[in-house]
Design a protein around this motif. Sequence first.
Motif, PDB file in Angstrom:
ATOM      1  N   GLY A 139       0.788  -1.222   0.000  1.00  0.00           N
ATOM      2  CA  GLY A 139       0.000   0.000   0.000  1.00  0.00           C
ATOM      3  C   GLY A 139       0.818   1.270   0.000  1.00  0.00           C
ATOM      4  N   ASN A 140       2.160   1.174   0.087  1.00  0.00           N
ATOM      5  CA  ASN A 140       3.005   2.362   0.084  1.00  0.00           C
ATOM      6  C   ASN A 140       3.083   2.952  -1.314  1.00  0.00           C
ATOM      7  N   LEU A 141       3.149   4.260  -1.391  1.00  0.00           N
ATOM      8  CA  LEU A 141       3.277   4.948  -2.661  1.00  0.00           C
ATOM      9  C   LEU A 141       4.744   5.279  -2.931  1.00  0.00           C
ATOM     10  N   PHE A 142       5.239   4.874  -4.104  1.00  0.00           N
ATOM     11  CA  PHE A 142       6.597   5.192  -4.525  1.00  0.00           C
ATOM     12  C   PHE A 142       6.538   6.161  -5.698  1.00  0.00           C
ATOM     13  N   PRO A 143       7.516   7.045  -5.833  1.00  0.00           N
ATOM     14  CA  PRO A 143       7.615   7.828  -7.064  1.00  0.00           C
ATOM     15  C   PRO A 143       7.827   6.889  -8.245  1.00  0.00           C
ATOM     16  N   SER A 144       7.659   7.414  -9.432  1.00  0.00           N
ATOM     17  CA  SER A 144       7.842   6.608 -10.635  1.00  0.00           C
ATOM     18  C   SER A 144       8.896   7.251 -11.520  1.00  0.00           C
ATOM     19  N   LEU A 145       9.822   6.433 -11.993  1.00  0.00           N
ATOM     20  CA  LEU A 145      10.879   6.923 -12.879  1.00  0.00           C
ATOM     21  C   LEU A 145      11.061   5.908 -13.996  1.00  0.00           C
ATOM     22  N   PHE A 198      10.966   0.687  -8.319  1.00  0.00           N
ATOM     23  CA  PHE A 198      11.237   0.973  -6.912  1.00  0.00           C
ATOM     24  C   PHE A 198      10.779  -0.214  -6.062  1.00  0.00           C
ATOM     25  N   THR A 199      11.612  -0.609  -5.105  1.00  0.00           N
ATOM     26  CA  THR A 199      11.283  -1.798  -4.312  1.00  0.00           C
ATOM     27  C   THR A 199      11.083  -1.525  -2.831  1.00  0.00           C
ATOM     28  N   GLU A 200      11.837  -0.604  -2.251  1.00  0.00           N
ATOM     29  CA  GLU A 200      11.651  -0.319  -0.832  1.00  0.00           C
ATOM     30  C   GLU A 200      12.244   1.041  -0.472  1.00  0.00           C
ATOM     31  N   LYS A 201      11.718   1.599   0.606  1.00  0.00           N
ATOM     32  CA  LYS A 201      12.203   2.877   1.112  1.00  0.00           C
ATOM     33  C   LYS A 201      13.405   2.626   2.014  1.00  0.00           C
ATOM     34  N   LEU A 202      14.483   3.352   1.792  1.00  0.00           N
ATOM     35  CA  LEU A 202      15.708   3.180   2.579  1.00  0.00           C
ATOM     36  C   LEU A 202      15.840   4.209   3.691  1.00  0.00           C
ATOM     37  N   GLY A 242      14.747  12.327   4.628  1.00  0.00           N
ATOM     38  CA  GLY A 242      15.234  13.516   5.307  1.00  0.00           C
ATOM     39  C   GLY A 242      14.212  14.627   5.202  1.00  0.00           C
ATOM     40  N   THR A 243      14.689  15.864   5.363  1.00  0.00           N
ATOM     41  CA  THR A 243      13.786  17.014   5.377  1.00  0.00           C
ATOM     42  C   THR A 243      13.062  17.186   4.044  1.00  0.00           C
ATOM     43  N   TYR A 244      13.819  17.048   2.961  1.00  0.00           N
ATOM     44  CA  TYR A 244      13.212  17.306   1.647  1.00  0.00           C
ATOM     45  C   TYR A 244      13.467  16.190   0.632  1.00  0.00           C
ATOM     46  N   ALA A 245      13.974  15.043   1.090  1.00  0.00           N
ATOM     47  CA  ALA A 245      14.276  13.958   0.155  1.00  0.00           C
ATOM     48  C   ALA A 245      14.021  12.604   0.807  1.00  0.00           C
ATOM     49  N   THR A 246      13.674  11.637  -0.037  1.00  0.00           N
ATOM     50  CA  THR A 246      13.511  10.248   0.400  1.00  0.00           C
ATOM     51  C   THR A 246      14.339   9.364  -0.529  1.00  0.00           C
ATOM     52  N   VAL A 247      14.988   8.374   0.064  1.00  0.00           N
ATOM     53  CA  VAL A 247      15.856   7.488  -0.716  1.00  0.00           C
ATOM     54  C   VAL A 247      15.195   6.115  -0.826  1.00  0.00           C
ATOM     55  N   TYR A 248      15.163   5.584  -2.051  1.00  0.00           N
ATOM     56  CA  TYR A 248      14.545   4.282  -2.315  1.00  0.00           C
ATOM     57  C   TYR A 248      15.561   3.335  -2.942  1.00  0.00           C
ATOM     58  N   ILE A 278      17.950   5.524  -5.287  1.00  0.00           N
ATOM     59  CA  ILE A 278      17.468   6.730  -5.954  1.00  0.00           C
ATOM     60  C   ILE A 278      16.979   7.721  -4.894  1.00  0.00           C
ATOM     61  N   LYS A 279      17.647   8.841  -4.855  1.00  0.00           N
ATOM     62  CA  LYS A 279      17.278   9.918  -3.928  1.00  0.00           C
ATOM     63  C   LYS A 279      16.254  10.798  -4.629  1.00  0.00           C
ATOM     64  N   CYS A 280      15.045  10.834  -4.113  1.00  0.00           N
ATOM     65  CA  CYS A 280      13.947  11.570  -4.730  1.00  0.00           C
ATOM     66  C   CYS A 280      13.704  12.856  -3.951  1.00  0.00           C
ATOM     67  N   VAL A 281      13.993  13.969  -4.575  1.00  0.00           N
ATOM     68  CA  VAL A 281      13.874  15.268  -3.923  1.00  0.00           C
ATOM     69  C   VAL A 281      12.588  15.938  -4.401  1.00  0.00           C
ATOM     70  N   LEU A 282      11.716  16.226  -3.462  1.00  0.00           N
ATOM     71  CA  LEU A 282      10.446  16.867  -3.794  1.00  0.00           C
ATOM     72  C   LEU A 282      10.691  18.354  -4.054  1.00  0.00           C
TER      73      LEU A 282
END
Length: 487
Positions: free
Chosen positions: A17-23, A28-32, A35-41, A55-59
């Motif tokens: 049920g988790n939402l991952f960004p798409s590239l 994407f397989t799991e959240k690692l 931080g304040t403005y980024a999530t690493v998968y 993959i570091k995803c910066v919003l």
Amino acid sequence: MSRPSSSRPCSARTNTGNLFPSLQGFVFTEKLGSGTYATVYKAYKKTGGRDVVAIKCVLKSGLNKASTENLLREIELLKKLKHPNIVELYDFQWDEKYIFLIMEFCSGGDLSRFIRTKRTLPERVVKKFLKQLVSAMLYLREHNVAHMDLKPQNVLLTSSSNPTVKIADFGFAKHMFDGDKESVMKGSPLYMAPEIICQKTYDARVDLWSIGVILYECLFGRAPFASKSFQELGAKIWNDKPVELPYGVNISEDCGDVITRLLQRDPDKRITYEELAKHSFIDIEHSPSSSSLQKAVSVVKDAVTEDTKGNYSNAIKLYCESLEYFMPAIHYEKCENKKEALRKKVKEYMNRAEELKKMIRPKKDSEMRRSVSSDPMEELLDLSKDDEELQAALKVIKAAEIEESNEEYEKALTHYELGLKTVITYLKEDSNSRRKKLLSKQAQVWMSEAEKIKSFLDVSHLNTNDTSGQEEMEENEHLQTGTCNLQ
């Protein structure tokens, strides 16, 4: 080369049920971590070898001016910095919603989690990690880059078995040349150097303090100035009392020395990068690297040349010096067949060094057991009856001859040198022509013997045991057993 992603800004839903960004091109397989403005998968490529990446995803919407500058600086630096102990940036892309940094994946997690799991790390493991960390920092220094945020959370481990450390997160890093000063507070308080917290001006030497804190935490399970508040931390750091190592913890003298020299509050008294590289606990020159084999081959070629010329003492020294590079070269090599081939060559070189040792070993001279009538020493003693000082010197040399015959080489050398000092003085002033002629001739023999012994003693202590495979095996054992397993 950077380029925009052709994928539309959307998210993929997993079976949890988790939402991952798409590239596009990646799954994407799991959240690692986040931080304040980024999530690493963790992700893998859909094509080719399906390589695993982080993959570091910066919003974009979460970026302000400062965080945008940090991100651009991180991308700029990581594009240029290529070192085995620095996390590699493969590529970066963007779409309407995210900026994606596609990076090397380190399956061992970060050093902070590792320390929490194990509480404290064995000195042998810490030494290995520290060498790799210092190697990366020296590389950064060569490129005039200061990291500014060194901490266990920003040191990643490549795997759960015999891991390599990788420095990550260059958001606070910047180019700093010798003499440059910074005044903006950067980093994590627990790992900040005193000059950042208390003086507000600092230079690249702050990274040395952070290395000291990391080393301390690895060995003792906590940072040296753990505090409940920033005010308490400042008070502890800016205290005249020297940093103390925990009582009852068994670490080597070299290890303790490097910690205390890193954790000097005054940056002018802190160990320098150059001193750190040469410190006996670290010895970067002989650490496993891509250049280890090249250095070993260069030294051993010189050894073979000296061997061919008959300069056996020099050859032995060079053969043994090459071992100091062959050992890390074998450890660095990943191919087992190449490792084995290197071990065989090293054994050949060390066997040759042992042969040369035997060749230059002073021989038991049968002529030292001459009859009294034919022994020049007895004649010299007889010719020196009227001179107690010369007689004493000759008796000392006679003792040296006996000690040499009995293979007591250190004693023999001491007595040869002591006796010859007096003999040479007499040769300058002696008026007895017969005694002077005989004394001059024997002095040449004794000096030759002394030189042989000295040459032998210079190399006799050198280690020719090929311990490269054993050291590597022990290191792997430490990293894979329950004492220090990353899993």
